[in-house]
Design a protein around this motif. Sequence first.
Motif, mmCIF file in Angstrom:
data_model
loop_
_atom_site.group_PDB
_atom_site.id
_atom_site.type_symbol
_atom_site.label_atom_id
_atom_site.label_comp_id
_atom_site.label_asym_id
_atom_site.label_seq_id
_atom_site.Cartn_x
_atom_site.Cartn_y
_atom_site.Cartn_z
ATOM 1 N N VAL A 32 9.185 24.370 -27.317
ATOM 2 C CA VAL A 32 9.938 23.111 -27.428
ATOM 3 C C VAL A 32 10.057 22.457 -26.057
ATOM 4 O O VAL A 32 9.797 21.253 -25.898
ATOM 5 C CB VAL A 32 11.339 23.355 -28.039
ATOM 6 N N HIS A 33 10.417 23.250 -25.051
ATOM 7 C CA HIS A 33 10.564 22.715 -23.686
ATOM 8 C C HIS A 33 9.241 22.145 -23.190
ATOM 9 O O HIS A 33 9.209 21.083 -22.568
ATOM 10 C CB HIS A 33 11.054 23.802 -22.730
ATOM 11 N N ARG A 34 8.154 22.862 -23.462
ATOM 12 C CA ARG A 34 6.833 22.403 -23.006
ATOM 13 C C ARG A 34 6.494 21.058 -23.663
ATOM 14 O O ARG A 34 6.039 20.131 -22.996
ATOM 15 C CB ARG A 34 5.787 23.466 -23.338
ATOM 16 N N LYS A 35 6.737 20.941 -24.966
ATOM 17 C CA LYS A 35 6.413 19.697 -25.674
ATOM 18 C C LYS A 35 7.282 18.530 -25.218
ATOM 19 O O LYS A 35 6.844 17.384 -25.225
ATOM 20 C CB LYS A 35 6.539 19.895 -27.177
ATOM 21 N N LEU A 36 8.511 18.828 -24.838
ATOM 22 C CA LEU A 36 9.422 17.775 -24.379
ATOM 23 C C LEU A 36 9.312 17.521 -22.877
ATOM 24 O O LEU A 36 9.999 16.656 -22.349
ATOM 25 C CB LEU A 36 10.870 18.140 -24.727
ATOM 26 N N HIS A 37 8.482 18.315 -22.223
ATOM 27 C CA HIS A 37 8.278 18.203 -20.773
ATOM 28 C C HIS A 37 9.578 18.401 -20.000
ATOM 29 O O HIS A 37 9.883 17.640 -19.078
ATOM 30 C CB HIS A 37 7.634 16.867 -20.397
ATOM 31 N N VAL A 38 10.361 19.399 -20.420
ATOM 32 C CA VAL A 38 11.576 19.760 -19.678
ATOM 33 C C VAL A 38 11.519 21.248 -19.372
ATOM 34 O O VAL A 38 10.883 22.016 -20.087
ATOM 35 C CB VAL A 38 12.883 19.459 -20.469
ATOM 36 N N SER A 39 12.181 21.632 -18.299
ATOM 37 C CA SER A 39 12.253 23.051 -17.969
ATOM 38 C C SER A 39 13.412 23.677 -18.721
ATOM 39 O O SER A 39 14.314 22.988 -19.199
ATOM 40 C CB SER A 39 12.468 23.227 -16.462
ATOM 41 N N GLY A 40 13.407 24.986 -18.830
ATOM 42 C CA GLY A 40 14.523 25.686 -19.455
ATOM 43 C C GLY A 40 15.811 25.424 -18.700
ATOM 44 O O GLY A 40 16.874 25.269 -19.288
ATOM 45 N N GLU A 41 15.704 25.339 -17.380
ATOM 46 C CA GLU A 41 16.876 25.074 -16.547
ATOM 47 C C GLU A 41 17.435 23.681 -16.822
ATOM 48 O O GLU A 41 18.640 23.493 -16.948
ATOM 49 C CB GLU A 41 16.481 25.196 -15.071
ATOM 50 N N GLU A 42 16.557 22.714 -16.969
ATOM 51 C CA GLU A 42 16.988 21.343 -17.270
ATOM 52 C C GLU A 42 17.669 21.291 -18.633
ATOM 53 O O GLU A 42 18.682 20.638 -18.824
ATOM 54 C CB GLU A 42 15.790 20.400 -17.250
ATOM 55 N N SER A 43 17.117 22.029 -19.582
ATOM 56 C CA SER A 43 17.696 22.085 -20.915
ATOM 57 C C SER A 43 19.103 22.676 -20.862
ATOM 58 O O SER A 43 20.012 22.190 -21.531
ATOM 59 C CB SER A 43 16.810 22.924 -21.830
#
Length: 57
Positions: A32-43
């Motif tokens: 999910v993070h990869r598809k949304l172009h966000v890091s786990g930390e950002e999430s």
Amino acid sequence: MAGPAHAGLSNKEIAKRVGLTTRTIEFHLSGVHRKLHVSGEESCRRRRSPSPDPDGS
């Protein structure tokens, strides 16, 4: 998977609720993070900060 994570639940809590392993949750959320172009930390930061009011007030 993203719904409960967005609600602020930990991976362990999500895994327990849906009957999967923590590692399975981590795997799916990383996709999910990869598809949304966000890091786990950002999430995680987004989970902790309050959501903007949709009415703009």
